[in-house]
Design an enzyme around this catalytic site. Structure first.
Site, PDB file in Angstrom:
ATOM      1  N   GLU A  96     -11.013  -0.202  -4.118  1.00  0.00           N
ATOM      2  CA  GLU A  96     -10.320   0.331  -2.714  1.00  0.00           C
ATOM      3  C   GLU A  96      -9.333   1.234  -3.263  1.00  0.00           C
ATOM      4  O   GLU A  96      -8.729   1.404  -4.544  1.00  0.00           O
ATOM      5  CB  GLU A  96     -10.003  -0.805  -1.657  1.00  0.00           C
ATOM      6  CG  GLU A  96      -8.990  -1.657  -2.528  1.00  0.00           C
ATOM      7  CD  GLU A  96      -8.787  -2.713  -1.296  1.00  0.00           C
ATOM      8  OE1 GLU A  96      -9.320  -2.890  -0.355  1.00  0.00           O
ATOM      9  OE2 GLU A  96      -7.937  -3.708  -1.750  1.00  0.00           O
ATOM     10  N   ASP A 138       1.019  -1.217  -0.008  1.00  0.00           N
ATOM     11  CA  ASP A 138       0.100  -0.027  -0.020  1.00  0.00           C
ATOM     12  C   ASP A 138       0.746   1.414   0.091  1.00  0.00           C
ATOM     13  O   ASP A 138       0.521   2.355   0.666  1.00  0.00           O
ATOM     14  CB  ASP A 138      -0.987   0.135   1.218  1.00  0.00           C
ATOM     15  CG  ASP A 138      -1.888  -1.263   1.436  1.00  0.00           C
ATOM     16  OD1 ASP A 138      -2.022  -1.764   0.293  1.00  0.00           O
ATOM     17  OD2 ASP A 138      -2.167  -1.548   2.462  1.00  0.00           O
TER      18      ASP A 138
HETATM   19  O1  FUB Z   1      -3.398  -3.487   3.549  1.00  0.00           O
HETATM   20  C1  FUB Z   1      -4.554  -3.729   3.787  1.00  0.00           C
HETATM   21  C2  FUB Z   1      -5.790  -3.527   2.855  1.00  0.00           C
HETATM   22  O2  FUB Z   1      -5.282  -4.189   1.920  1.00  0.00           O
HETATM   23  C3  FUB Z   1      -5.631  -1.930   2.409  1.00  0.00           C
HETATM   24  O3  FUB Z   1      -6.347  -1.055   3.182  1.00  0.00           O
HETATM   25  C4  FUB Z   1      -6.210  -2.149   1.055  1.00  0.00           C
HETATM   26  O4  FUB Z   1      -5.986  -1.032   0.044  1.00  0.00           O
HETATM   27  C5  FUB Z   1      -5.603  -3.370   0.510  1.00  0.00           C
HETATM   28  O5  FUB Z   1      -4.315  -3.293  -0.206  1.00  0.00           O
END
Ligand code: FUB
Length: 467
Positions: A209, A18
């Protein structure tokens, strides 16, 4: 001393997914989540930070823990995980860290006077009446904040849209006041999720996301992970809060869609969720993203590739490589660790990670042990691809393996090309090195190393040797 930059760009025993890259002063800083080697869920660690000089992107420095998960008043017992964060410099010149804990739907903010010092909890994003964003009737749950400050305004982009959930419409932007916490303009939709993308240009690449926002010239680039998860897509607008137009895929962590060296629909690595952003470093632009290791979703590592903008501002998709931040191919001569594999596959293609029949990049020891990564679970037809290498006078190659296996490693310079060298290996309890001749005209090459035979073997490294 200048070091070659590799993918992953951090040491092979570090797991930072991330990643949000920012240049502050003469260094690039990476803010990400913190997975564990062998973690059983995402993001088991505290936030740590790494940085590198902008003119030496192979030379990363550990900045230490910048925030503990128990620093948030909602998480004193440490039962929740710190999910993907982002950082922005506020109107007061301080550094603000935005994040969401995995089991709540509100945005937390921490602050620090320096980019990578110890951040202190600052507050929760809230409406003027004190209600936290995400908890007011009609709010969509907050997730994966991405932030951009311009003057007194801070734009906060959030969202998570699972398939089948009509209560989530898409990525939302909220304008925050100068105090970095108070909502000045309520959330509005910027990019639709899969339940609302049917008749839009986003169809097939709807928002899932990983909201991230950057500005290049007058154009806002909204970067996000799409409904298939392995892609980082982008949309552009000349306004921060509306009129975003779908741009395309910048990178896929299984190299889907890339057709320059293989069919577009053939995955070349074990992908899964993806999250990252674009950044300009010393005059060049890069996309930061993550890959999956250890055969799971929970041990992710940061990678980066150079990108280019076409005249119209669009970004062509880039392929995964072993040398992303290096500004060109790696020096061919010498030993190359197997964890640099940017391609990993077998004769049975798979877009997603998680099948224990597949090869995987792993390490010895436990999380935190500084053990160099290698490729394990290599069975018949498993192939690791490495690119690119500048080769001159290379006449021999070697591989270092261990494990219960009896077969041959074939070395090619294209995944479906002719065999350039064959190296026989044997059962071995310890790492053993085997060498063969290779006839390689000078040039820049990819290397694909395929195992043919019985058993299950691990690959520590390969080497390219002159006469
Ligand atoms: O790293 C945890 C979660 O997985 C993140 O918040 C999302 O974007 C995904 O990468």
């Amino acid at each position: 001393m200048k070091k070659e930059a590799l993918n992953p760009y951090l040491p092979s025993w570090e797991y930072i997914p991330d990643g949000e890259p920012y240049v502050f002063g003469d260094r690039v800083y990476i803010y990400g989540s913190h997975d564990f080697y062998n973690g059983y869920v995402f993001c088991m660690g505290d936030y740590v930070c790494w940085s590198a000089p902008i003119d030496n992107l192979g030379n990363w420095r550990y900045e230490g823990v910048i925030y503990h998960k128990t620093d948030d008043p909602l998480n004193r017992e440490g039962k929740m995980c710190l999910y993907a964060p982002d950082v922005t410099v506020g109107p007061d010149g301080r550094y603000y860290l935005y994040y969401v804990l995995d089991k709540v739907s509100v945005v937390s903010v921490a602050v620090c006077d320096t980019p990578a010092g110890k951040y202190s909890f600052y507050g929760y994003v809230h409406y003027p009446d004190g209600t936290r964003l995400g908890e007011r009737e009609g709010d969509e749950p907050q997730f994966d904040p991405g932030v951009l400050t311009e003057g007194q305004d801070t734009w906060l982009y959030t969202g998570f849209c699972g398939a089948g959930d009509k209560s989530r419409t898409g990525a939302m932007v909220t304008l925050l006041a100068e105090d970095m916490l108070t909502v000045k303009e309520a959330p509005r939709l910027v990019v639709p999720g899969s339940e609302y993308s049917e008749n839009t240009e986003y169809k097939g690449h709807a928002f899932f996301e990983a909201s991230s926002i950057r500005k290049r010239g007058d154009i806002y680039y909204f970067i996000y992970s799409s409904q298939v998860m392995h892609e980082l897509c982008y949309a552009t607008s000349d306004k921060p809060d509306r009129d975003f137009v779908y741009g395309g895929v910048i990178v896929s962590n299984c190299d889907l869609h890339i057709d320059s060296y293989k069919p577009a629909n053939l995955p070349m690595a074990y992908g899964a969720n993806n999250h990252g952003s674009i950044v300009e470093i010393n005059g060049r632009w890069y996309i930061f993203y993550h890959r999956h290791t250890n055969g799971t979703w929970y041990s992710r590592q940061g990678c980066a590739e150079e990108i280019r903008f076409k005249e119209d501002g669009s970004i062509p998709q880039v392929e995964m490589t072993s040398c992303g931040l290096n500004g060109g191919a790696l020096a061919g001569e010498g030993e190359h660790p197997a964890y640099l594999a940017c391609n990993l596959f077998t004769s049975q293609p798979s877009v997603y990670v998680g099948d224990d029949r597949f090869p995987k990049i792993m390490q010895d020891g436990r999380d935190g042990d500084e053990e160099e990564g290698y490729i394990a679970n290599i069975k018949d037809s498993a192939t690791a691809g490495f690119k690119y290498f500048r080769c001159k006078n290379i006449r021999k190659c070697s591989i270092t393996t261990r494990g219960y296996a009896d077969g041959i490693f074939e070395i090619r310079t294209k995944w479906d090309g002719a065999v350039m060298a064959s190296i026989k290996i044997q059962n071995s309890n310890v790492w053993e090195t085997y060498t063969a001749d290779i006839d390689l005209p000078d040039g820049i090459y990819a290397f694909y190393i395929t195992y043919v035979g019985g058993g299950n073997v691990s690959l520590k490294s390969f080497a390219l040797l002159c006469d």
